[in-house]
Design a protein around this motif. Structure first.
Motif, short mmCIF file in Angstrom:
data_model
loop_
_atom_site.label_atom_id
_atom_site.label_comp_id
_atom_site.label_asym_id
_atom_site.label_seq_id
_atom_site.Cartn_x
_atom_site.Cartn_y
_atom_site.Cartn_z
N VAL A 17 0.84 -1.19 0.00
CA VAL A 17 0.00 0.00 0.00
C VAL A 17 0.89 1.25 0.00
O VAL A 17 1.85 1.33 0.75
CB VAL A 17 -0.94 0.01 1.23
CG1 VAL A 17 -1.77 1.27 1.27
CG2 VAL A 17 -1.83 -1.22 1.22
N VAL A 18 0.55 2.19 -0.86
CA VAL A 18 1.29 3.45 -0.98
C VAL A 18 0.33 4.59 -0.70
O VAL A 18 -0.80 4.61 -1.21
CB VAL A 18 1.89 3.62 -2.39
CG1 VAL A 18 2.55 4.98 -2.55
CG2 VAL A 18 2.88 2.51 -2.68
N VAL A 19 0.75 5.54 0.13
CA VAL A 19 -0.04 6.74 0.39
C VAL A 19 0.69 7.91 -0.27
O VAL A 19 1.92 7.98 -0.25
CB VAL A 19 -0.26 6.96 1.91
CG1 VAL A 19 1.04 7.24 2.63
CG2 VAL A 19 -1.22 8.09 2.16
N HIS A 20 -0.08 8.79 -0.90
CA HIS A 20 0.51 9.95 -1.57
C HIS A 20 0.19 11.21 -0.78
O HIS A 20 -0.97 11.45 -0.44
CB HIS A 20 -0.04 10.10 -2.99
CG HIS A 20 0.37 8.97 -3.89
ND1 HIS A 20 1.60 8.89 -4.48
CD2 HIS A 20 -0.28 7.86 -4.27
CE1 HIS A 20 1.68 7.79 -5.19
NE2 HIS A 20 0.53 7.14 -5.07
N VAL A 21 1.23 11.98 -0.49
CA VAL A 21 1.08 13.27 0.18
C VAL A 21 1.64 14.32 -0.76
O VAL A 21 2.75 14.18 -1.26
CB VAL A 21 1.83 13.30 1.53
CG1 VAL A 21 1.72 14.68 2.17
CG2 VAL A 21 1.30 12.23 2.47
N GLN A 22 0.86 15.35 -1.00
CA GLN A 22 1.29 16.42 -1.91
C GLN A 22 1.69 17.63 -1.09
O GLN A 22 0.95 18.10 -0.23
CB GLN A 22 0.16 16.77 -2.86
CG GLN A 22 0.59 17.69 -3.98
CD GLN A 22 -0.55 17.86 -4.96
OE1 GLN A 22 -1.40 18.73 -4.77
NE2 GLN A 22 -0.58 17.04 -6.00
N VAL A 51 9.75 10.87 -4.57
CA VAL A 51 9.00 11.94 -5.22
C VAL A 51 8.35 11.31 -6.43
O VAL A 51 9.03 10.85 -7.34
CB VAL A 51 9.92 13.11 -5.62
CG1 VAL A 51 9.15 14.17 -6.40
CG2 VAL A 51 10.57 13.73 -4.39
N THR A 52 7.02 11.23 -6.42
CA THR A 52 6.30 10.50 -7.47
C THR A 52 5.59 11.40 -8.46
O THR A 52 5.11 10.93 -9.48
CB THR A 52 5.27 9.54 -6.85
OG1 THR A 52 4.38 10.28 -6.03
CG2 THR A 52 5.95 8.46 -6.03
N GLY A 53 5.50 12.70 -8.16
CA GLY A 53 4.81 13.61 -9.06
C GLY A 53 5.30 15.03 -8.88
O GLY A 53 5.73 15.42 -7.80
N VAL A 65 4.67 13.07 -2.92
CA VAL A 65 5.56 12.09 -2.31
C VAL A 65 4.76 10.82 -2.09
O VAL A 65 3.70 10.85 -1.46
CB VAL A 65 6.11 12.62 -0.96
CG1 VAL A 65 7.00 11.59 -0.29
CG2 VAL A 65 6.86 13.94 -1.16
N GLY A 66 5.24 9.71 -2.62
CA GLY A 66 4.61 8.41 -2.39
C GLY A 66 5.33 7.69 -1.27
O GLY A 66 6.55 7.53 -1.32
N MET A 100 1.95 23.33 2.93
CA MET A 100 0.55 22.95 2.73
C MET A 100 0.37 21.48 2.34
O MET A 100 -0.20 21.18 1.28
CB MET A 100 -0.11 23.86 1.70
CG MET A 100 -0.03 25.33 2.05
SD MET A 100 -0.73 26.40 0.78
CE MET A 100 0.56 26.43 -0.44
N PRO A 101 0.84 20.52 3.14
CA PRO A 101 0.67 19.11 2.77
C PRO A 101 -0.79 18.67 2.79
O PRO A 101 -1.56 19.12 3.64
CB PRO A 101 1.48 18.37 3.84
CG PRO A 101 1.52 19.31 4.99
CD PRO A 101 1.48 20.69 4.42
#
Length: 143
Positions: A17-22, A51-53, A65-66, A100-101
Motif C-alpha cells: 500500500v502506498v499513500v501519496h502526500v502532496q 518523489v512521485t509527481g 511524495v509516495g 501545505m501538505p
C-alpha cells in the motif's frame, strides 16, 4: 481530482500500500521545501518513499511524495514498517506544514514524468532531492 491518497501497488508486491502526500510550496520556496524533505528523509532512513509527481500552477509547485506503508496484511497488524511509515507521514504534515501538505491521489502520468525528469537532472552536489528508495527492515518498533 483528489482521491483518498491510498493505492494498492502492482507487480510482484501487489499487496503493498502506498499513500501519496502532496506538498504545495510557493514557487519561491520550492528549493527550501525539497531541502526540508531531504532532511526529513535522512531522519527516517527505513521508510520507502519517493518523489512521485511534480506539477505547478500560477502560485505553487505540487510535489507529490509516495510513501510505502508496506504489505496490506502487515499494516493491519501495525508492523514496524507501517509504524515507521506512519511516523514519516506524520512528520511530513508537521515539519513541512508551511508547504501545505495534503493527501492526494496517485499523480497523473505527466506529473510522474516531470518527477522522473527532476530526479534524473538533480545534481547531488547542489541539492539532495529524495529519489525513490525501497524499504529496509526496521531495527526497532516505534511507540
Amino acid at each position: 481530482m483528489q482521491g483518498t491518497g491510498v493505492e494498492a501497488g502492482t507487480g510482484p508486491t501487489a499487496d503493498t500500500v502506498v499513500v501519496h502526500v502532496q506538498l504545495r510550496p510557493r514557487r519561491g520556496s520550492t528549493r527550501r521545501c525539497l531541502a526540508e524533505l531531504a532532511a526529513l528523509a535522512a531522519a527516517h532512513p527505513t521508510v520507502g518513499f519517493g518523489v512521485t509527481g511534480l506539477g505547478k500552477d500560477e502560485r505553487v509547485v505540487r510535489v507529490t511524495v509516495g510513501v510505502e506503508l508496506g504489505p496490506r496484511e502487515a499494516i493491519a497488524r501495525f508492523s514496524p514498517q507501517a509504524q515507521a511509515a506512519y511516523a514519516f507521514v506524520s512528520d511530513l504534515f508537521t515539519v513541512l506544514y508551511d508547504h501545505m501538505p495534503v493527501y492526494a491521489a496517485e499523480p497523473a502520468p505527466a506529473e510522474r514524468a516531470a518527477a522522473e525528469a527532476l530526479l534524473l537532472a538533480a545534481d547531488p552536489e547542489v541539492a539532495a532531492v529524495p529519489g525513490p528508495r525501497g524499504t529496509q527492515p526496521a531495527d526497532h518498533v516505534l511507540a
